[in-house]
Write a protein that holds these residues in place. Structure first.
Motif, PDB file in Angstrom:
ATOM      1  N   VAL A  79       1.282  -0.878   0.432  1.00  0.00           N
ATOM      2  CA  VAL A  79      -0.069  -0.414   0.171  1.00  0.00           C
ATOM      3  C   VAL A  79       1.392   1.458  -0.246  1.00  0.00           C
ATOM      4  O   VAL A  79       2.012   0.758   0.512  1.00  0.00           O
ATOM      5  CB  VAL A  79      -1.031  -0.001   0.793  1.00  0.00           C
ATOM      6  N   TYR A  80       0.788   2.071  -0.141  1.00  0.00           N
ATOM      7  CA  TYR A  80       1.132   2.865  -0.808  1.00  0.00           C
ATOM      8  C   TYR A  80       1.398   4.609  -0.261  1.00  0.00           C
ATOM      9  O   TYR A  80      -0.143   4.774   0.197  1.00  0.00           O
ATOM     10  CB  TYR A  80       0.880   4.030  -2.604  1.00  0.00           C
ATOM     11  N   GLY A  81       1.889   5.681   0.190  1.00  0.00           N
ATOM     12  CA  GLY A  81       1.855   6.713   0.899  1.00  0.00           C
ATOM     13  C   GLY A  81       2.445   7.570   0.019  1.00  0.00           C
ATOM     14  O   GLY A  81       2.468   7.543  -1.374  1.00  0.00           O
ATOM     15  N   PRO A  82       2.730   9.298   0.659  1.00  0.00           N
ATOM     16  CA  PRO A  82       3.375   9.345  -0.362  1.00  0.00           C
ATOM     17  C   PRO A  82       4.704   9.006  -0.973  1.00  0.00           C
ATOM     18  O   PRO A  82       5.566   8.728  -0.831  1.00  0.00           O
ATOM     19  CB  PRO A  82       3.970  10.998   0.894  1.00  0.00           C
ATOM     20  N   ASN A  83       5.358   9.995  -2.169  1.00  0.00           N
ATOM     21  CA  ASN A  83       6.277   9.789  -2.778  1.00  0.00           C
ATOM     22  C   ASN A  83       7.887   9.671  -2.354  1.00  0.00           C
ATOM     23  O   ASN A  83       8.092   9.669  -3.528  1.00  0.00           O
ATOM     24  CB  ASN A  83       6.355  10.157  -4.787  1.00  0.00           C
ATOM     25  N   ARG A  84       7.759  10.308  -0.974  1.00  0.00           N
ATOM     26  CA  ARG A  84       8.932  10.460  -0.436  1.00  0.00           C
ATOM     27  C   ARG A  84       8.501  10.635   1.125  1.00  0.00           C
ATOM     28  O   ARG A  84       7.318  11.254   0.776  1.00  0.00           O
ATOM     29  CB  ARG A  84       9.739  11.555  -1.136  1.00  0.00           C
ATOM     30  N   PRO A  85       9.475   9.899   1.560  1.00  0.00           N
ATOM     31  CA  PRO A  85       9.012  10.410   3.466  1.00  0.00           C
ATOM     32  C   PRO A  85       9.077  11.537   4.041  1.00  0.00           C
ATOM     33  O   PRO A  85       9.534  11.931   3.620  1.00  0.00           O
ATOM     34  CB  PRO A  85      10.907   9.835   3.926  1.00  0.00           C
ATOM     35  N   VAL A 145      -1.176  13.881   6.021  1.00  0.00           N
ATOM     36  CA  VAL A 145      -1.592  12.556   4.789  1.00  0.00           C
ATOM     37  C   VAL A 145      -1.570  11.118   5.833  1.00  0.00           C
ATOM     38  O   VAL A 145      -0.178  11.348   6.621  1.00  0.00           O
ATOM     39  CB  VAL A 145       0.406  12.576   4.374  1.00  0.00           C
ATOM     40  N   PRO A 146      -2.586  10.253   4.752  1.00  0.00           N
ATOM     41  CA  PRO A 146      -2.529   9.189   5.039  1.00  0.00           C
ATOM     42  C   PRO A 146      -1.406   8.821   5.176  1.00  0.00           C
ATOM     43  O   PRO A 146       0.382   8.260   4.967  1.00  0.00           O
ATOM     44  CB  PRO A 146      -3.712   8.496   3.959  1.00  0.00           C
ATOM     45  N   SER A 147      -1.229   7.557   6.443  1.00  0.00           N
ATOM     46  CA  SER A 147      -0.060   6.823   6.908  1.00  0.00           C
ATOM     47  C   SER A 147       0.322   5.156   5.993  1.00  0.00           C
ATOM     48  O   SER A 147      -0.781   4.541   6.990  1.00  0.00           O
ATOM     49  CB  SER A 147      -0.260   6.220   8.341  1.00  0.00           C
ATOM     50  N   PRO A 148       1.006   4.779   5.202  1.00  0.00           N
ATOM     51  CA  PRO A 148       0.940   3.756   4.883  1.00  0.00           C
ATOM     52  C   PRO A 148       0.859   2.513   6.470  1.00  0.00           C
ATOM     53  O   PRO A 148       0.190   1.286   6.115  1.00  0.00           O
ATOM     54  CB  PRO A 148       2.096   3.131   4.026  1.00  0.00           C
ATOM     55  N   SER A 149       0.988   2.799   7.713  1.00  0.00           N
ATOM     56  CA  SER A 149       1.668   1.774   8.396  1.00  0.00           C
ATOM     57  C   SER A 149      -0.174   1.401   9.464  1.00  0.00           C
ATOM     58  O   SER A 149      -0.354   0.113   9.020  1.00  0.00           O
ATOM     59  CB  SER A 149       2.467   2.375   9.621  1.00  0.00           C
ATOM     60  N   VAL A 150      -0.771   2.447   9.079  1.00  0.00           N
ATOM     61  CA  VAL A 150      -2.618   2.189   9.325  1.00  0.00           C
ATOM     62  C   VAL A 150      -3.225   1.992   8.100  1.00  0.00           C
ATOM     63  O   VAL A 150      -3.773   0.700   9.038  1.00  0.00           O
ATOM     64  CB  VAL A 150      -2.721   3.613   9.929  1.00  0.00           C
ATOM     65  N   MET A 151      -2.522   2.540   6.635  1.00  0.00           N
ATOM     66  CA  MET A 151      -3.383   1.433   5.534  1.00  0.00           C
ATOM     67  C   MET A 151      -3.402   0.053   6.117  1.00  0.00           C
ATOM     68  O   MET A 151      -4.663  -0.301   5.981  1.00  0.00           O
ATOM     69  CB  MET A 151      -3.398   2.017   4.997  1.00  0.00           C
ATOM     70  N   MET A 152      -2.106   0.005   6.451  1.00  0.00           N
ATOM     71  CA  MET A 152      -1.626  -1.962   5.814  1.00  0.00           C
ATOM     72  C   MET A 152      -2.919  -2.637   7.545  1.00  0.00           C
ATOM     73  O   MET A 152      -2.913  -3.722   7.242  1.00  0.00           O
ATOM     74  CB  MET A 152      -0.123  -2.152   6.113  1.00  0.00           C
ATOM     75  N   ALA A 153      -2.586  -2.383   8.519  1.00  0.00           N
ATOM     76  CA  ALA A 153      -2.575  -3.018   9.656  1.00  0.00           C
ATOM     77  C   ALA A 153      -4.446  -2.954   8.972  1.00  0.00           C
ATOM     78  O   ALA A 153      -4.702  -3.737   9.996  1.00  0.00           O
ATOM     79  CB  ALA A 153      -2.397  -2.095  11.120  1.00  0.00           C
ATOM     80  N   ARG A 154      -5.266  -1.759   9.306  1.00  0.00           N
ATOM     81  CA  ARG A 154      -6.445  -1.886   8.197  1.00  0.00           C
ATOM     82  C   ARG A 154      -6.603  -2.514   8.072  1.00  0.00           C
ATOM     83  O   ARG A 154      -8.220  -3.736   8.033  1.00  0.00           O
ATOM     84  CB  ARG A 154      -7.049  -0.483   8.676  1.00  0.00           C
ATOM     85  N   LEU A 155      -5.931  -2.695   6.655  1.00  0.00           N
ATOM     86  CA  LEU A 155      -6.793  -3.579   5.683  1.00  0.00           C
ATOM     87  C   LEU A 155      -6.277  -5.151   6.585  1.00  0.00           C
ATOM     88  O   LEU A 155      -7.235  -5.870   5.701  1.00  0.00           O
ATOM     89  CB  LEU A 155      -5.358  -3.462   4.531  1.00  0.00           C
ATOM     90  N   ILE A 156      -5.495  -5.780   6.559  1.00  0.00           N
ATOM     91  CA  ILE A 156      -4.988  -6.899   7.295  1.00  0.00           C
ATOM     92  C   ILE A 156      -5.723  -7.003   8.814  1.00  0.00           C
ATOM     93  O   ILE A 156      -7.080  -8.186   8.110  1.00  0.00           O
ATOM     94  CB  ILE A 156      -3.407  -6.848   8.063  1.00  0.00           C
ATOM     95  N   ALA A 157      -6.891  -6.107   9.196  1.00  0.00           N
ATOM     96  CA  ALA A 157      -7.556  -6.706  10.771  1.00  0.00           C
ATOM     97  C   ALA A 157      -9.148  -6.764   9.466  1.00  0.00           C
ATOM     98  O   ALA A 157      -9.838  -7.684  10.208  1.00  0.00           O
ATOM     99  CB  ALA A 157      -7.737  -5.382  11.009  1.00  0.00           C
ATOM    100  N   SER A 158      -8.983  -5.988   8.257  1.00  0.00           N
ATOM    101  CA  SER A 158     -10.527  -6.306   7.861  1.00  0.00           C
ATOM    102  C   SER A 158     -10.536  -8.392   7.065  1.00  0.00           C
ATOM    103  O   SER A 158     -11.438  -8.479   6.535  1.00  0.00           O
ATOM    104  CB  SER A 158     -10.095  -5.404   6.468  1.00  0.00           C
TER     105      SER A 158
END
Length: 499
Positions: free
Chosen positions: A239-245, A255-268
């Motif tokens: 999953v993708y966040g900004p194009n640079r840190p 800016v959305p965090s890829p860490s949180v997005m992945m955690a929520r995606l796995i939980a789904s």
């Protein structure tokens, strides 16, 4: 005279079969050091499944080992540049049945942290202490363990077969069956070419029984047979966040965090109790049969001991094996950002995670892949299979890249009550001196379903490795006593099996 001959014939057929185990054990006692020397040399051959040159060296070595024992051999490949499946055949005059023995000689990667010795420089240990077994006097302690990649998974089964053949020959005991062997070289990649090899060589591989030599013994230490194994399909998500840190103080609330997005995606996709939340994933799962329930209920209880050994305060099912006939969704790895001294207070550019789904009979890998991607889309994700460009990233608020593993396999399960299965159980029972445990299906996976389906042959799984052999992990090992017992088990399957 005719009546007397009939009586003698009846007596001969009524006599119980004789296990070769005592003869084989005596031979093994006299050759323990040479057996361990041979096995050490075999384990020292690098066999990581993705390194073709190393796999090919193992294949050539094993072909020579079989030829030295009277087998005609061939190296079967799907095409040039793919790993070889070693085929060997030796006929027994007068034998009415043909048994096809399967094992694999390739191994998992060795990059895991924490190896206490080099994976391809095998050592023997008593607990944590390295043993100079070559200089030790007296019999080798069966509780000592040999450490190295492939010891338990699955070179032990290969060595047990080779040594059983040697023991039978030395003791003048003739096999009771015709012997065919296939030793695969890419099982740890998901057997991507096994089905093609089997279909192309159906007549060559034809047999009355397939014995699957892989996997660990029951956790109680008792000898166990199984009647199939689960399938598998695996994938990697990004999953993708900004194009640079980005500085997480300046941008963390915007800016959305890829860490949180992945955690929520796995939980789904899976809940905390192991239930898979992907719609439709359980639709094709077959209910347990009465024979399955009886076999599972007869397994010795080992769960309390395992909880203590693993230091875990809870489990997802009451009985371990009861979960084998349900699919399992496993998160293999999650990676995002940096940690330790390299950690930065920044929003990462992407997060990745790796998964495998263990499949049960009736589930098809292709259908499960469709269900996964449909679920992702239903959660609002735009699914891609290559790195998205800037235009794509701007056009979609949530993007997930899915890369499916090359190899996948279906589950396979054969009936528990076939005559061939009975012959295997009886042979092993005579070898070990107690009724063998029966597991309807093992928790692991392989491509053996392709063999069973293509050859239309009953299958029985025979395991000899200790359950705590650390297969697929650092410090893989094999208890010496398991190798000794495995040699006796294989000798019995070769010389004490008729149906």
């Amino acid at each position: 005279m005719k009546r007397a001959l009939l009586c003698l014939a009846f007596i001969a057929t009524a006599l119980p079969a004789k296990t070769p185990a005592p003869d084989v054990r005596a031979w093994r006692h006299a050759h323990e050091r040479q057996l361990l020397e041979d096995f050490s040399a075999f384990v020292a051959m690098p066999n990581v499944a993705t390194t073709l040159a190393d796999v090919d060296r193992n294949a050539a070595f094993l072909s020579g080992q079989l030829q030295a024992r009277g087998f005609t051999t061939r190296l079967l490949r799907a095409s040039e540049g793919t790993p070889a499946t070693v085929y060997g055949e030796r006929r027994t005059p007068g034998a009415k049945r043909t048994v096809l023995f399967y094992a694999h000689y390739d191994g998992q990667p060795i990059g895991q942290k924490g190896w206490t010795s080099k994976p391809f420089e095998p050592v023997v240990r008593a607990g944590d202490q390295i043993v100079d077994w070559r200089s030790a006097s007296g019999p080798l302690n069966p509780d000592w363990r040999i450490y190295g990649r492939g010891t338990g998974d699955d070179k032990a089964s290969v060595q047990a077969m080779l040594s059983a053949l040697d023991a039978l020959k030395a003791r003048g005991i003739k096999p009771s069956v015709n012997i065919k062997i296939i030793w695969e070289g890419e099982e740890e990649q998901g057997s991507p070419h096994l089905a093609e090899i089997v279909r192309a060589n159906r007549d060559l591989l034809k047999a009355d029984l397939l014995i699957m030599g892989d996997g660990p013994m029951h956790q109680s230490g008792k000898q166990m047979i199984n009647f199939g194994n689960r399938g598998i399909t695996g994938f990697r998500m990004t999953v993708y966040g900004p194009n640079r840190p980005l500085h997480d103080g300046h941008y963390g609330s915007w800016v959305p965090s890829p860490s949180v997005m992945m955690a929520r995606l796995i939980a789904s996709m899976r809940d905390d109790d192991g239930k898979i939340l992907i719609p439709g994933i359980y639709d094709d799962v077959a209910p347990l049969t009465a024979a399955d329930r009886d076999a599972l209920a007869a397994l010795p209880p080992i769960e309390d001991d395992l909880r203590r050994q693993f230091a875990i305060g809870r489990t997802l099912t009451e009985r371990l094996a009861n979960g084998y006939l349900q699919p399992t969704f496993n998160v293999r790895a999650i990676h995002v950002g940096d940690e330790g001294p390299d950690a930065a207070n920044a929003i990462a550019t992407e997060a990745t995670a790796s998964f495998d789904i263990r499949l049960v009979p009736n589930q098809k890998p292709a259908r499960v892949r469709e269900q996964v991607e449909r679920h992702l889309a239903g959660q609002g994700w735009f699914v891609v299979h290559a790195t998205p460009d800037a235009a794509t990233r701007l056009a979609h608020p949530k993007i997930v890249r899915v890369d499916w593993d090359e190899g996948s396999s279906e589950a396979v399960k054969t009936p528990l009550d076939t005559p061939a299965a009975g012959a295997v159980a009886q042979s092993i029972g005579r070898t070990v001196g107690y009724p063998v445990l029966k597991l309807p299906i093992s928790g692991g996976s392989s491509g053996i379903a392709d063999v069973v389906n293509a050859l239309d042959v009953p299958m029985v799984g025979v395991s000899i490795a200790n359950f705590d052999d650390n297969q697929h992990a650092r410090n893989e090992n094999l208890r010496l006593g398991n190798l000794w017992d495995g040699i006796e088990v294989y000798a019995g399957l070769l010389a004490d099996m008729n149906w």
